[in-house]
Design a protein around this motif. Structure first.
Motif, PDB file in Angstrom:
ATOM      1  N   ARG A  71       0.827  -1.215   0.000  1.00 45.46           N
ATOM      2  CA  ARG A  71       0.000   0.000   0.000  1.00 45.46           C
ATOM      3  C   ARG A  71       0.857   1.259   0.000  1.00 45.46           C
ATOM      4  O   ARG A  71       0.543   2.228  -0.685  1.00 45.46           O
ATOM      5  CB  ARG A  71      -0.923   0.020   1.212  1.00 45.46           C
ATOM      6  CG  ARG A  71      -2.130  -0.847   1.077  1.00 45.46           C
ATOM      7  CD  ARG A  71      -3.099  -0.580   2.221  1.00 45.46           C
ATOM      8  NE  ARG A  71      -4.120  -1.586   2.305  1.00 45.46           N
ATOM      9  CZ  ARG A  71      -5.195  -1.605   1.542  1.00 45.46           C
ATOM     10  NH1 ARG A  71      -5.368  -0.692   0.631  1.00 45.46           N
ATOM     11  NH2 ARG A  71      -6.097  -2.557   1.667  1.00 45.46           N
ATOM     12  N   VAL A  72       1.950   1.246   0.756  1.00 42.72           N
ATOM     13  CA  VAL A  72       2.844   2.404   0.801  1.00 42.72           C
ATOM     14  C   VAL A  72       3.479   2.638  -0.570  1.00 42.72           C
ATOM     15  O   VAL A  72       3.522   3.771  -1.070  1.00 42.72           O
ATOM     16  CB  VAL A  72       3.925   2.209   1.889  1.00 42.72           C
ATOM     17  CG1 VAL A  72       4.990   3.272   1.797  1.00 42.72           C
ATOM     18  CG2 VAL A  72       3.290   2.210   3.276  1.00 42.72           C
ATOM     19  N   THR A  73       3.937   1.566  -1.196  1.00 45.19           N
ATOM     20  CA  THR A  73       4.546   1.675  -2.525  1.00 45.19           C
ATOM     21  C   THR A  73       3.537   2.174  -3.552  1.00 45.19           C
ATOM     22  O   THR A  73       3.844   3.058  -4.359  1.00 45.19           O
ATOM     23  CB  THR A  73       5.105   0.320  -2.970  1.00 45.19           C
ATOM     24  OG1 THR A  73       6.016  -0.168  -1.987  1.00 45.19           O
ATOM     25  CG2 THR A  73       5.798   0.417  -4.306  1.00 45.19           C
ATOM     26  N   LEU A  74       2.343   1.617  -3.520  1.00 48.75           N
ATOM     27  CA  LEU A  74       1.328   2.023  -4.481  1.00 48.75           C
ATOM     28  C   LEU A  74       0.866   3.460  -4.250  1.00 48.75           C
ATOM     29  O   LEU A  74       0.580   4.189  -5.201  1.00 48.75           O
ATOM     30  CB  LEU A  74       0.143   1.062  -4.432  1.00 48.75           C
ATOM     31  CG  LEU A  74       0.436  -0.359  -4.899  1.00 48.75           C
ATOM     32  CD1 LEU A  74      -0.788  -1.235  -4.754  1.00 48.75           C
ATOM     33  CD2 LEU A  74       0.936  -0.366  -6.323  1.00 48.75           C
ATOM     34  N   ASN A  75       0.807   3.875  -2.991  1.00 52.85           N
ATOM     35  CA  ASN A  75       0.446   5.267  -2.705  1.00 52.85           C
ATOM     36  C   ASN A  75       1.514   6.233  -3.210  1.00 52.85           C
ATOM     37  O   ASN A  75       1.195   7.317  -3.706  1.00 52.85           O
ATOM     38  CB  ASN A  75       0.208   5.470  -1.214  1.00 52.85           C
ATOM     39  CG  ASN A  75      -1.133   4.933  -0.774  1.00 52.85           C
ATOM     40  OD1 ASN A  75      -2.064   4.824  -1.568  1.00 52.85           O
ATOM     41  ND2 ASN A  75      -1.237   4.588   0.491  1.00 52.85           N
ATOM     42  N   LYS A  76       2.790   5.840  -3.102  1.00 49.36           N
ATOM     43  CA  LYS A  76       3.865   6.683  -3.652  1.00 49.36           C
ATOM     44  C   LYS A  76       3.753   6.783  -5.165  1.00 49.36           C
ATOM     45  O   LYS A  76       3.933   7.860  -5.742  1.00 49.36           O
ATOM     46  CB  LYS A  76       5.231   6.116  -3.274  1.00 49.36           C
ATOM     47  CG  LYS A  76       5.622   6.336  -1.842  1.00 49.36           C
ATOM     48  CD  LYS A  76       7.003   5.779  -1.577  1.00 49.36           C
ATOM     49  CE  LYS A  76       7.374   5.890  -0.126  1.00 49.36           C
ATOM     50  NZ  LYS A  76       8.689   5.299   0.154  1.00 49.36           N
TER      51      LYS A  76
END
Length: 164
Positions: A71-76
């Motif tokens: 989720r963190v990677t996709l949000n970035k």
């Protein structure tokens, strides 16, 4: 460091393009660049819908263990894509304003003609400044498009890895 290098490269390309004496240089033709950026903006909105569906597919098929880091990677990636689209939108608006200013003659403001620096002569300072800004904005928009395509391929790779 990478962004500073890209900005410096865009400045160098813009200086070279704005020092030309003819109006036939592609990077200084604001009328055609506006059409190109509007087309790119439409493609960006289309790709954003493609990317958001890919992200939903990735999140549905991911493990619960990898869920938070994913989720963190996709949000970035989504934030990067949003910034790229907004940059292309603002670039289009600025190019439309500059194209309007290009043909407007301001009263009481003199356009220096034939500015001689020894190594180079600038035929019109107004044209030089406007051509520099137009080509700089277009170079940044091209980098933004590159960043958008790169993010799309990263998402496709993640989607492919999760499915198989």
């Amino acid at each position: 460091m990478k962004k500073c290098l890209i900005i410096i490269l865009c400045i160098i390309i813009s200086l070279i393009a704005s020092l030309t004496y003819t109006d036939s240089v592609f990077l200084t033709d604001s009328k055609n660049l506006i059409n190109i950026l509007l087309t790119l903006l439409g493609l960006c909105f289309t790709s954003f819908s493609f990317i958001s569906t890919s992200i939903n597919d990735i999140l549905k098929k991911s493990n619960k263990h990898d869920d938070e880091s994913l989720r963190v990677t996709l949000n970035k990636l989504l934030d990067s894509i949003r910034k790229d689209i907004v940059l292309i939108l603002y670039a289009t608006i600025v190019l439309i304003a500059i194209n309007t200013l290009y043909y407007f003659d301001f009263p009481l403001i003199k356009n220096p003609i034939g500015v001689d620096f020894g190594l180079l002569v600038i035929p019109s300072l107004k044209n030089f400044c406007l051509n520099f800004v137009v080509s700089f904005i277009f170079c940044l928009s091209l980098y933004s498009l590159y960043d958008l395509v790169k993010a799309s391929f990263i998402l496709l790779r993640k989607c492919y890895c999760i499915i198989y």
